[in-house]
Design a protein around this motif. Structure first.
Motif, PDB file in Angstrom:
ATOM      1  N   MET A  97      52.058  46.478  29.367  1.00  0.00           N
ATOM      2  CA  MET A  97      51.383  47.735  29.770  1.00  0.00           C
ATOM      3  C   MET A  97      51.061  48.410  28.311  1.00  0.00           C
ATOM      4  N   PRO A  98      49.815  48.687  28.095  1.00  0.00           N
ATOM      5  CA  PRO A  98      49.593  49.617  26.881  1.00  0.00           C
ATOM      6  C   PRO A  98      50.466  51.081  26.916  1.00  0.00           C
ATOM      7  N   MET A  99      50.812  51.473  25.792  1.00  0.00           N
ATOM      8  CA  MET A  99      51.474  52.750  25.728  1.00  0.00           C
ATOM      9  C   MET A  99      50.752  53.961  26.489  1.00  0.00           C
ATOM     10  N   CYS A 131      47.473  38.430  40.334  1.00  0.00           N
ATOM     11  CA  CYS A 131      48.935  38.736  40.135  1.00  0.00           C
ATOM     12  C   CYS A 131      49.658  38.422  41.409  1.00  0.00           C
ATOM     13  N   GLY A 132      48.977  37.301  42.216  1.00  0.00           N
ATOM     14  CA  GLY A 132      49.489  36.831  43.394  1.00  0.00           C
ATOM     15  C   GLY A 132      49.002  37.173  44.904  1.00  0.00           C
ATOM     16  N   GLU A 133      48.070  38.414  44.591  1.00  0.00           N
ATOM     17  CA  GLU A 133      47.656  38.577  45.975  1.00  0.00           C
ATOM     18  C   GLU A 133      46.124  39.036  45.766  1.00  0.00           C
ATOM     19  N   CYS A 176      42.239  52.936  34.260  1.00  0.00           N
ATOM     20  CA  CYS A 176      41.887  52.933  35.975  1.00  0.00           C
ATOM     21  C   CYS A 176      40.443  52.862  36.072  1.00  0.00           C
ATOM     22  N   PHE A 177      39.700  52.895  35.080  1.00  0.00           N
ATOM     23  CA  PHE A 177      38.297  52.527  35.318  1.00  0.00           C
ATOM     24  C   PHE A 177      37.852  51.170  35.254  1.00  0.00           C
ATOM     25  N   GLU A 178      38.871  50.257  34.389  1.00  0.00           N
ATOM     26  CA  GLU A 178      38.486  49.118  33.870  1.00  0.00           C
ATOM     27  C   GLU A 178      38.261  48.355  35.192  1.00  0.00           C
ATOM     28  N   ASN A 179      36.702  47.310  35.112  1.00  0.00           N
ATOM     29  CA  ASN A 179      36.644  46.436  36.332  1.00  0.00           C
ATOM     30  C   ASN A 179      36.663  45.146  35.695  1.00  0.00           C
ATOM     31  N   VAL A 180      36.626  44.341  36.567  1.00  0.00           N
ATOM     32  CA  VAL A 180      36.593  42.863  36.086  1.00  0.00           C
ATOM     33  C   VAL A 180      35.563  42.014  36.705  1.00  0.00           C
ATOM     34  N   ASN A 181      34.527  41.479  35.864  1.00  0.00           N
ATOM     35  CA  ASN A 181      33.270  40.967  36.303  1.00  0.00           C
ATOM     36  C   ASN A 181      33.191  39.430  35.807  1.00  0.00           C
ATOM     37  N   ALA A 196      42.872  41.384  32.484  1.00  0.00           N
ATOM     38  CA  ALA A 196      43.581  42.453  33.456  1.00  0.00           C
ATOM     39  C   ALA A 196      44.834  41.909  33.809  1.00  0.00           C
ATOM     40  N   GLU A 197      44.955  40.585  34.396  1.00  0.00           N
ATOM     41  CA  GLU A 197      46.088  40.073  34.873  1.00  0.00           C
ATOM     42  C   GLU A 197      47.186  40.113  33.732  1.00  0.00           C
TER      43      GLU A 197
END
Length: 218
Positions: free
Chosen positions: A1-3, A40-42, A201-206, A214-215
């Motif tokens: 996780m980034p600082m 991440c499994g779900e 929190c605004f990042e989306n995955v397209n 993101a995972e």
């Protein structure tokens, strides 16, 4: 996780807040329905619902494919059982999603979030709702260096729903048209970071590449 990617505030359940997750897109760049892809499994949409549940008075999913997501109504997220609602009729596009979300919600304030935002922040949603109430706004929209983030905003249902329906009927798809028609306020990046810990929190995955990246972050 980034600082710095940590939650700086605690969540408080709001009895006046509907959290609506939009799952009506075609996922064309992903090549399959990203809402149900395992993150991440779900399933990704279950992760988003689980993150929103602590601040929500109700959970809603809007979609053009309700049969595929009806199983969500069998699940509980922090004591809440989501409702799955069909998108309203009208031209496909951003305004249809907003109009559908505002129509589906039952509570006075409505947080509208895309289903592909795995790091959505309940702390930020709560802070936006607080601003809407404290400043008598119709919508509070996060605003960062890249621009506004209307799919992570909090809207006042009674003020915004009729305007969204009117714009949808005219096939006016830009969410900015709706924001300009109501009493809008903005939360800028320093306040966003104070609430959410970062702008992740605004990042989306397209795409599959964005999904994999993101995972790794998660």
């Amino acid at each position: 996780m980034p600082m710095g990617v940590v939650c700086r505030m605690t969540t408080v359940r709001r009895a006046d807040l509907s959290c609506v997750v939009q799952a009506g897109g075609l996922s064309s760049r992903m090549g399959c329905d990203k809402a149900r892809m395992a993150f991440c499994g779900e399933p990704l949409i279950e992760r988003v619902l689980g993150r929103l549940a602590p601040v929500a008075g109700e959970l809603v999913v809007t979609t053009s494919r309700p049969c595929e997501l009806a199983y969500l109504e069998e699940l509980m997220f922090d004591g809440l059982r989501p409702r799955v609602v069909m998108d309203v009729d009208g031209p496909a596009g951003a305004m249809r999603g907003i109009a559908s979300s505002l129509a589906a919600a039952r509570l006075p304030l409505v947080a509208i979030v895309a289903c592909d935002m795995p790091f959505v922040s309940p702390e930020l949603i709560g802070a936006l709702a607080d601003r809407v109430e404290a400043e008598a706004l119709d919508v509070c929209v996060p605003r960062e260096e890249r621009g506004i983030e209307p799919l992570c905003a909090v809207w006042r249902r009674d003020a915004c729903a009729p305007v969204a329906q009117e714009l949808l009927a005219c096939d006016r798809q830009r969410i900015r048209c709706l924001i300009n028609r109501v009493q809008a306020g903005y939360m800028d990046e320093p306040q966003i970071v104070k609430s959410a810990g970062s702008t992740l929190c605004f990042e989306n995955v397209n795409t599959p590449e964005e999904f994999a990246a993101a995972e790794l972050l998660a």
